[in-house]
Design a protein around this motif. Structure first.
Motif, PDB file in Angstrom:
ATOM      1  N   ASN A   2      69.120  34.722  74.291  1.00  0.00           N
ATOM      2  CA  ASN A   2      67.813  35.134  73.792  1.00  0.00           C
ATOM      3  C   ASN A   2      67.865  35.210  72.282  1.00  0.00           C
ATOM      4  O   ASN A   2      68.804  35.736  71.713  1.00  0.00           O
ATOM      5  CB  ASN A   2      67.432  36.507  74.337  1.00  0.00           C
ATOM      6  CG  ASN A   2      67.200  36.490  75.812  1.00  0.00           C
ATOM      7  OD1 ASN A   2      66.973  35.439  76.382  1.00  0.00           O
ATOM      8  ND2 ASN A   2      67.265  37.629  76.444  1.00  0.00           N
ATOM      9  N   GLU A   4      65.232  36.191  68.935  1.00  0.00           N
ATOM     10  CA  GLU A   4      63.902  36.648  68.607  1.00  0.00           C
ATOM     11  C   GLU A   4      63.726  36.773  67.114  1.00  0.00           C
ATOM     12  O   GLU A   4      64.675  37.005  66.380  1.00  0.00           O
ATOM     13  CB  GLU A   4      63.545  37.941  69.319  1.00  0.00           C
ATOM     14  CG  GLU A   4      64.262  39.164  68.872  1.00  0.00           C
ATOM     15  CD  GLU A   4      63.851  40.349  69.703  1.00  0.00           C
ATOM     16  OE1 GLU A   4      62.979  41.090  69.254  1.00  0.00           O
ATOM     17  OE2 GLU A   4      64.405  40.515  70.779  1.00  0.00           O
ATOM     18  N   THR A  21      58.642  35.393  68.124  1.00  0.00           N
ATOM     19  CA  THR A  21      59.025  34.349  69.068  1.00  0.00           C
ATOM     20  C   THR A  21      60.351  34.724  69.704  1.00  0.00           C
ATOM     21  O   THR A  21      61.203  35.332  69.061  1.00  0.00           O
ATOM     22  CB  THR A  21      59.083  32.955  68.401  1.00  0.00           C
ATOM     23  OG1 THR A  21      59.292  31.971  69.408  1.00  0.00           O
ATOM     24  CG2 THR A  21      60.162  32.849  67.359  1.00  0.00           C
ATOM     25  N   LEU A  23      63.200  33.245  72.924  1.00  0.00           N
ATOM     26  CA  LEU A  23      63.618  32.269  73.926  1.00  0.00           C
ATOM     27  C   LEU A  23      64.174  33.051  75.111  1.00  0.00           C
ATOM     28  O   LEU A  23      65.049  33.905  74.920  1.00  0.00           O
ATOM     29  CB  LEU A  23      64.685  31.363  73.314  1.00  0.00           C
ATOM     30  CG  LEU A  23      64.906  29.982  73.899  1.00  0.00           C
ATOM     31  CD1 LEU A  23      63.620  29.183  73.898  1.00  0.00           C
ATOM     32  CD2 LEU A  23      65.987  29.272  73.104  1.00  0.00           C
ATOM     33  N   ASP A  73      65.540  27.064  78.917  1.00  0.00           N
ATOM     34  CA  ASP A  73      64.786  28.297  78.730  1.00  0.00           C
ATOM     35  C   ASP A  73      63.317  27.992  78.461  1.00  0.00           C
ATOM     36  O   ASP A  73      62.933  26.839  78.282  1.00  0.00           O
ATOM     37  CB  ASP A  73      65.360  29.072  77.538  1.00  0.00           C
ATOM     38  CG  ASP A  73      66.810  29.483  77.761  1.00  0.00           C
ATOM     39  OD1 ASP A  73      67.194  29.677  78.923  1.00  0.00           O
ATOM     40  OD2 ASP A  73      67.543  29.612  76.763  1.00  0.00           O
ATOM     41  N   ARG A  75      59.950  29.484  75.915  1.00  0.00           N
ATOM     42  CA  ARG A  75      59.718  30.209  74.674  1.00  0.00           C
ATOM     43  C   ARG A  75      58.377  30.915  74.729  1.00  0.00           C
ATOM     44  O   ARG A  75      57.366  30.312  75.108  1.00  0.00           O
ATOM     45  CB  ARG A  75      59.736  29.267  73.480  1.00  0.00           C
ATOM     46  CG  ARG A  75      59.436  29.987  72.149  1.00  0.00           C
ATOM     47  CD  ARG A  75      59.376  29.068  70.942  1.00  0.00           C
ATOM     48  NE  ARG A  75      60.643  28.397  70.771  1.00  0.00           N
ATOM     49  CZ  ARG A  75      60.791  27.066  70.802  1.00  0.00           C
ATOM     50  NH1 ARG A  75      59.768  26.283  71.005  1.00  0.00           N
ATOM     51  NH2 ARG A  75      61.978  26.526  70.624  1.00  0.00           N
ATOM     52  N   THR A  77      55.744  32.788  72.154  1.00  0.00           N
ATOM     53  CA  THR A  77      55.395  32.957  70.746  1.00  0.00           C
ATOM     54  C   THR A  77      54.079  33.720  70.664  1.00  0.00           C
ATOM     55  O   THR A  77      53.140  33.417  71.398  1.00  0.00           O
ATOM     56  CB  THR A  77      55.244  31.592  70.039  1.00  0.00           C
ATOM     57  OG1 THR A  77      56.468  30.872  70.170  1.00  0.00           O
ATOM     58  CG2 THR A  77      54.902  31.750  68.574  1.00  0.00           C
ATOM     59  N   THR A 134      53.108  23.282  76.031  1.00  0.00           N
ATOM     60  CA  THR A 134      52.785  24.641  75.625  1.00  0.00           C
ATOM     61  C   THR A 134      51.435  25.001  76.211  1.00  0.00           C
ATOM     62  O   THR A 134      50.461  24.276  76.027  1.00  0.00           O
ATOM     63  CB  THR A 134      52.741  24.761  74.088  1.00  0.00           C
ATOM     64  OG1 THR A 134      54.046  24.459  73.571  1.00  0.00           O
ATOM     65  CG2 THR A 134      52.330  26.151  73.651  1.00  0.00           C
TER      66      THR A 134
END
Length: 161
Positions: A2, A4, A21, A23, A73, A75, A77, A134
């Motif tokens: 992860n 951030e 953001t 992951l 993974d 994401r 955001t 996305t």
């Protein structure tokens, strides 16, 4: 793994905006963590988080359920520009883009995008560089302007909200 970021994205004051953001693993735990982290971040920015938390939960659940590729993974955001919160969830499966559709009567799933559509001011899907997509949603953070309280064209008065 992860990662951030909770810092403003640009160095110039004119371009600064809240940005976050992270992951996350494409697992149910990752989807739950996305919702919890989004809620904490939005509270730290002073943004009401009820609708956003539901949207993040649905988009993250969809990324884990429909966009999962083992070992990759997704994401999350979040950023705010001009009083609008933008939520983006990016996954690594783009051959099937999400579409708004009515679930079958009695179906136990299939209502996530209907909820996103009801809560968000706008939402959509963006195809990114292969193999990513996305799904994004926008919520107005600033309260709407109050309605005028003067007499209307017919001479009657209206209440401001």
């Amino acid at each position: 793994m992860n990662q951030e970021t909770a810092e403003p994205a640009a160095a110039e004051p004119a371009c600064r905006f809240p940005h976050f953001t992270v992951l996350l693993s494409s697992t149910p735990r990752g989807a739950r963590l996305a919702r919890l982290l989004a809620d904490a971040q939005l509270r730290s920015w002073g943004i009401p988080s009820d609708a956003a938390r539901h949207i993040v939960g649905e988009l993250a659940a969809n990324a884990v359920t429909h966009g999962r590729v083992p070992g990759r993974d997704f994401r999350l955001t979040l950023y705010v520009v001009d009083g609008t919160l933008r939520i983006e969830v990016t996954d690594t499966r783009c051959e099937r883009l999400p579409q708004l559709q009515q679930p079958a009567p009695g179906a136990e799933s299939g209502r996530g995008l209907l909820l996103v559509d009801a809560l968000a001011d706008r939402w959509g899907v963006r195809e990114d560089r292969f193999p990513r997509k996305t799904v994004w949603a926008e919520l107005r953070c600033a309260p709407p302007e109050p309605a005028p309280t003067g007499p209307g064209p017919d001479g009657s008065f209206s209440q401001g909200t």
